[in-house]
Each structure stands twice: as structure tokens, then as C-alpha cells.
Design a protein around this motif. Structure first.
Motif, mmCIF file in Angstrom:
data_model
loop_
_atom_site.group_PDB
_atom_site.id
_atom_site.type_symbol
_atom_site.label_atom_id
_atom_site.label_comp_id
_atom_site.label_asym_id
_atom_site.label_seq_id
_atom_site.Cartn_x
_atom_site.Cartn_y
_atom_site.Cartn_z
ATOM 1 N N SER A 52 1.039 -1.227 -0.005
ATOM 2 C CA SER A 52 0.033 -0.066 0.033
ATOM 3 C C SER A 52 0.937 1.288 -0.105
ATOM 4 O O SER A 52 0.360 2.180 0.101
ATOM 5 C CB SER A 52 -0.897 0.028 1.193
ATOM 6 O OG SER A 52 0.046 0.120 2.383
ATOM 7 N N GLY A 53 2.365 1.103 0.194
ATOM 8 C CA GLY A 53 2.945 1.957 -0.012
ATOM 9 C C GLY A 53 3.498 2.826 1.401
ATOM 10 O O GLY A 53 4.344 3.406 1.463
ATOM 11 N N GLY A 54 2.978 2.109 2.559
ATOM 12 C CA GLY A 54 3.302 2.532 3.956
ATOM 13 C C GLY A 54 4.409 1.702 4.434
ATOM 14 O O GLY A 54 4.542 0.656 4.071
ATOM 15 N N PRO A 55 4.910 1.973 5.519
ATOM 16 C CA PRO A 55 5.862 1.116 6.328
ATOM 17 C C PRO A 55 5.073 0.022 6.885
ATOM 18 O O PRO A 55 3.993 0.133 7.146
ATOM 19 C CB PRO A 55 6.563 1.934 7.301
ATOM 20 C CG PRO A 55 5.512 2.980 7.578
ATOM 21 C CD PRO A 55 4.862 3.317 6.401
ATOM 22 N N LYS A 284 7.541 11.378 -1.866
ATOM 23 C CA LYS A 284 6.770 10.387 -3.007
ATOM 24 C C LYS A 284 7.538 9.064 -2.842
ATOM 25 O O LYS A 284 6.620 8.096 -3.150
ATOM 26 C CB LYS A 284 7.074 11.112 -4.415
ATOM 27 C CG LYS A 284 6.155 10.400 -5.318
ATOM 28 C CD LYS A 284 6.269 11.202 -6.917
ATOM 29 C CE LYS A 284 5.291 10.334 -7.706
ATOM 30 N NZ LYS A 284 5.480 11.218 -9.193
ATOM 31 N N LYS A 285 8.739 8.973 -2.644
ATOM 32 C CA LYS A 285 9.288 7.673 -2.662
ATOM 33 C C LYS A 285 8.755 6.905 -1.439
ATOM 34 O O LYS A 285 8.238 5.585 -1.626
ATOM 35 C CB LYS A 285 10.910 7.817 -2.580
ATOM 36 C CG LYS A 285 11.495 6.383 -2.486
ATOM 37 C CD LYS A 285 13.213 6.708 -2.298
ATOM 38 C CE LYS A 285 13.749 5.273 -2.399
ATOM 39 N NZ LYS A 285 15.388 5.372 -2.197
ATOM 40 N N GLU A 286 8.507 7.530 -0.190
ATOM 41 C CA GLU A 286 7.912 6.974 0.974
ATOM 42 C C GLU A 286 6.495 6.595 0.865
ATOM 43 O O GLU A 286 6.115 5.459 1.367
ATOM 44 C CB GLU A 286 8.164 7.709 2.185
ATOM 45 C CG GLU A 286 7.925 7.102 3.583
ATOM 46 C CD GLU A 286 8.870 6.027 3.839
ATOM 47 O OE1 GLU A 286 8.700 5.264 4.711
ATOM 48 O OE2 GLU A 286 9.886 5.901 3.239
ATOM 49 N N TYR A 287 6.034 7.483 0.316
ATOM 50 C CA TYR A 287 4.349 7.355 0.388
ATOM 51 C C TYR A 287 3.638 7.198 -1.066
ATOM 52 O O TYR A 287 2.434 7.037 -1.207
ATOM 53 C CB TYR A 287 3.804 8.428 1.215
ATOM 54 C CG TYR A 287 4.219 8.716 2.427
ATOM 55 C CD1 TYR A 287 3.966 7.634 3.371
ATOM 56 C CD2 TYR A 287 5.006 9.762 2.874
ATOM 57 C CE1 TYR A 287 4.511 7.949 4.596
ATOM 58 C CE2 TYR A 287 5.496 9.962 4.296
ATOM 59 C CZ TYR A 287 5.204 8.868 5.043
ATOM 60 O OH TYR A 287 5.869 9.208 6.565
ATOM 61 N N ILE A 289 3.026 9.366 -3.388
ATOM 62 C CA ILE A 289 2.223 10.475 -3.698
ATOM 63 C C ILE A 289 2.952 11.631 -3.277
ATOM 64 O O ILE A 289 3.877 11.857 -2.238
ATOM 65 C CB ILE A 289 0.778 10.333 -2.877
ATOM 66 C CG1 ILE A 289 -0.092 11.442 -3.767
ATOM 67 C CG2 ILE A 289 0.956 10.620 -1.497
ATOM 68 C CD1 ILE A 289 -1.476 11.502 -3.125
ATOM 69 N N THR A 290 2.679 13.036 -3.975
ATOM 70 C CA THR A 290 3.703 14.176 -3.795
ATOM 71 C C THR A 290 3.056 14.682 -2.319
ATOM 72 O O THR A 290 1.766 14.506 -2.364
ATOM 73 C CB THR A 290 3.633 15.005 -4.715
ATOM 74 O OG1 THR A 290 1.963 15.634 -4.945
ATOM 75 C CG2 THR A 290 3.997 14.553 -6.209
ATOM 76 N N PRO A 291 3.787 15.696 -1.621
ATOM 77 C CA PRO A 291 3.106 16.234 -0.516
ATOM 78 C C PRO A 291 1.795 17.071 -0.875
ATOM 79 O O PRO A 291 0.747 16.983 -0.145
ATOM 80 C CB PRO A 291 4.092 17.302 -0.098
ATOM 81 C CG PRO A 291 5.639 16.540 -0.451
ATOM 82 C CD PRO A 291 5.073 16.110 -1.858
ATOM 83 N N GLY A 292 1.770 17.769 -1.810
ATOM 84 C CA GLY A 292 0.560 18.479 -2.165
ATOM 85 C C GLY A 292 -0.595 17.455 -2.501
ATOM 86 O O GLY A 292 -1.780 17.884 -2.249
ATOM 87 N N GLU A 293 -0.180 16.579 -3.474
ATOM 88 C CA GLU A 293 -1.365 15.638 -3.587
ATOM 89 C C GLU A 293 -1.865 14.901 -2.313
ATOM 90 O O GLU A 293 -3.300 14.842 -2.279
ATOM 91 C CB GLU A 293 -0.955 14.614 -4.491
ATOM 92 C CG GLU A 293 -0.317 15.242 -6.095
ATOM 93 C CD GLU A 293 0.222 14.155 -7.004
ATOM 94 O OE1 GLU A 293 0.294 14.337 -8.162
ATOM 95 O OE2 GLU A 293 0.806 13.253 -6.357
ATOM 96 N N TYR A 294 -0.961 14.696 -1.342
ATOM 97 C CA TYR A 294 -1.421 13.787 -0.093
ATOM 98 C C TYR A 294 -2.386 14.718 0.578
ATOM 99 O O TYR A 294 -3.288 14.549 1.193
ATOM 100 C CB TYR A 294 -0.276 13.719 0.506
ATOM 101 C CG TYR A 294 -0.370 12.985 2.079
ATOM 102 C CD1 TYR A 294 -0.849 11.531 1.925
ATOM 103 C CD2 TYR A 294 -0.614 13.476 3.041
ATOM 104 C CE1 TYR A 294 -1.352 11.062 2.999
ATOM 105 C CE2 TYR A 294 -0.781 12.982 4.194
ATOM 106 C CZ TYR A 294 -0.937 11.591 4.329
ATOM 107 O OH TYR A 294 -1.382 11.052 5.476
ATOM 108 N N ARG A 295 -1.962 16.155 0.712
ATOM 109 C CA ARG A 295 -2.620 17.235 1.321
ATOM 110 C C ARG A 295 -4.133 17.595 0.629
ATOM 111 O O ARG A 295 -5.077 17.494 1.568
ATOM 112 C CB ARG A 295 -1.951 18.448 1.489
ATOM 113 C CG ARG A 295 -2.308 19.298 2.626
ATOM 114 C CD ARG A 295 -1.341 20.542 2.802
ATOM 115 N NE ARG A 295 -1.343 21.096 4.230
ATOM 116 C CZ ARG A 295 -0.872 22.365 4.582
ATOM 117 N NH1 ARG A 295 -0.249 22.903 3.715
ATOM 118 N NH2 ARG A 295 -0.908 22.685 5.766
ATOM 119 N N ARG A 296 -4.318 17.466 -0.709
ATOM 120 C CA ARG A 296 -5.561 17.709 -1.297
ATOM 121 C C ARG A 296 -6.432 16.340 -1.122
ATOM 122 O O ARG A 296 -7.436 16.538 -0.934
ATOM 123 C CB ARG A 296 -5.434 18.008 -2.738
ATOM 124 C CG ARG A 296 -4.721 19.508 -2.988
ATOM 125 C CD ARG A 296 -4.739 19.599 -4.413
ATOM 126 N NE ARG A 296 -3.818 18.956 -5.022
ATOM 127 C CZ ARG A 296 -2.519 19.463 -5.338
ATOM 128 N NH1 ARG A 296 -1.978 20.584 -4.688
ATOM 129 N NH2 ARG A 296 -1.686 18.748 -5.836
#
Length: 305
Positions: A52-55, A284-287, A289-296
Motif C-alpha cells: 500500500s506504500g506505507g511502512p 513521494k518515494k516513501e508514500y 504521492i507528492t506532499p501537495g497531492e497527499y494534502r489535497r
């Protein structure tokens, strides 16, 4: 975005809360099996992101009704009501009712390894060992989890991240107490205790852009070479640990409605990321998605770049 911190509810199965760096799941039985990757699925690093992209998450399980079993076959662990157990991210997480006449209910606290100040080897040493929650840090953690899952609980987003940090602190207190009183191991070795102190120091100084292996080693009166040795024993690197912790703090702040007016530049700088491009690539490598996309995606207005 809704006002509640409950993110999923499957009637008769489970309810989940996202609380900043952690997640709380309430599992309701009689029949539920939740599987994690098997031994043949193991990557080399303990904190490699899952599909899922998370740790990968450590799980602290509290049984409120039961009993239930975790694991498979002869290696299964039985948990009675009132018991807590830590479950290794790499072990299959198969949960089942141990007594069909007594449908179990359990609360699961999902914890990223980088949020825990205890060394990885110390965590492995206390995993799959049921502990009573009648006294001490175990009782405090159990009451906290029961309060979160109680019918009167109404968790709002502004408080979710704070409750998540409180959950991490209580979990560390509980796990430290279990590790220190293990009859067959005695107190944590000096190296493990020192590594725990170093991780706590890093957490307190994440916002310092000059936080480096040299600065960390100097603060603890050890060589940089020995510092790297300690982290290799924990199956990670110094820089990787610092980056993971900074990213987790940034992710929590990006979805905090109380910080909706803060720009992403201010948030990343607060946690030690001075370069926007480096921060964006790492996030983006960790999650995924970019920070802006994540916030939106989380419904928080972007206050700037």
C-alpha cells in the motif's frame, strides 16, 4: 473530509481510526482472518514499505473479549481477555476465535517501527509474549485503547494526531517495561539502551537542519563509526532513520486542520527539510504521492508551496 477520525467501518468485522502516525483497529469476530506476508514474502529490511506504500507495522493487540488465537498451527499464540501482545510485522497475522461460544473482540494498535525508540532486536525479543494488562504501563495502555474504542469516544481530526502520539508514548513505556523484566534476558543490553537514547535524541532534534551522524555521535560521546555500527545492529541506517522520522512528522502536520494555514515550505522546514526538491522526492518515494497531492487528497487546503 468528515469531522470524524474513523476512516473505515465494516459492520460485523472491524472499525479503524487513523491517529497521526498510528492506526487503531477494533476487530469483531466470531470469524475473521487478517493475513500479513508469509516468511517467503520477506524483504531484506524491516521497514520496507508494504504494497500500500506505507511502512510495515508492528501490532500491539489487546483482547477485551475472547479468547482468540494469533498465528498458525502449533506456533499459534492464545490470548485471553485482558492480555496484550506485540506481533512482529513479518509474522503471519491470522486471528481466529479460540472458543466459538465466546466470540472475541480485540483492539489492534498499528505502529511503524521508526516511531518506536526501542531497537528492532529488543522488539523482536518481546514479540508473541502475552502480558497481563492488570498493572503498570500495560494497564495504562489497555485503558487508553479501551477508551478510544468505547461507545462514548468521538475522535475529531484536530485531536487525532495528538492521540496518536500519546499512543506511541504509552506503547514505548509498555514495551520497555516488558523488555526490562524478561526473566530469560534480564535488562536491555547497554548497546540497545544507548540506541534507544540516541533515537529519542534524534526525535527531539528533528527540526535541526544540522542534525547529522557527526552531531549525533558528538552529543553521545561516541565515534561516528560506532554510531553506524549501532544502527546496523538495528538493521537500518542513521540517515534513513532520521529521514523516516522527519517524513512522518511532515505527513502528520500536512493533514492537521490546525495547520491548514501553514505552507508546505514552512512545514518541511520545521522538520529539517531545507530543500523543496529533496523533500518532494523523499515524500513521494516513501508514500507514493507528492506532499501537495497527499494534502489535497486528505481534504486539507494547501496554504502555499
Amino acid at each position: 473530509m468528515t469531522s470524524s477520525a474513523v476512516v473505515r467501518d465494516r459492520p460485523g468485522h472491524r472499525t479503524e481510526w487513523e491517529l497521526g502516525p498510528v492506526r487503531v483497529t477494533v476487530l469483531r469476530f466470531p470469524a475473521l482472518s487478517v493475513s500479513a506476508p508469509s516468511h517467503t514474502d520477506r524483504p531484506d529490511r524491516p521497514d520496507r514499505p508494504d504494497r500500500s506504500g506505507g511502512p510495515r507495522m508492528w501490532r500491539l493487540i489487546l483482547v477485551s473479549e475472547g479468547p482468540l488465537t494469533l498465528g498458525r498451527g502449533f506456533d499459534a499464540t492464545r490470548l485471553d481477555p485482558g492480555q496484550l501482545v506485540l506481533w512482529d510485522p513479518w509474522e503471519p497475522f491470522d486471528a481466529a476465535a479460540a472458543d466459538r461460544a465466546r466470540p472475541p473482540r480485540a483492539m489492534v494498535l498499528h505502529l511503524p517501527g521508526s516511531a518506536l525508540s526501542l531497537p528492532h532486536l529488543a522488539l523482536r525479543g518481546v514479540a508473541a509474549r502475552p502480558v497481563s494488562s492488570e498493572t503498570g504501563p500495560a494497564a495504562l495502555l489497555a485503558r487508553f485503547l479501551e477508551g478510544l474504542a468505547g461507545p462514548a469516544a468521538a475522535i475529531e481530526f484536530p485531536q487525532a494526531a495528538w492521540l496518536g502520539r500519546a499512543a506511541v508514548d504509552l506503547a514505548v513505556a509498555f514495551l520497555s517495561s516488558v523488555a526490562e523484566r524478561r526473566d530469560d534476558a534480564g535488562p536491555l543490553p547497554r548497546q540497545a539502551a544507548l540506541l534507544g537514547e540516541i533515537k529519542s535524541y534524534i526525535d527531539r532534534n528533528l527540526g535541526d537542519p544540522d542534525l547529522s551522524p557527526t552531531a549525533i555521535a558528538t552529543a553521545h560521546h561516541i565515534s561516528v563509526r560506532y554510531l553506524h555500527h549501532l544502527f546496523r545492529q538495528d538493521e537500518r541506517t542513521v540517515g534513513g532513520f532520521v529521514r523516516e522520522r522527519r517524513l512522518e512528522r511532515c505527513r502528520a502536520d500536512l493533514t492537521d486542520p490546525c495547520l491548514a494555514g501553514q505552507s508546505m515550505a514552512a512545514i518541511r522546514a520545521q522538520w529539517g527539510f531545507q530543500d523543496a526538491a529533496v523533500f518532494n522526492r523523499a515524500f513521494k518515494k516513501e508514500y507514493g504521492i507528492t506532499p501537495g497531492e497527499y494534502r489535497r487528497r486528505e481534504g486539507v487546503p494547501v496554504g502555499g508551496r
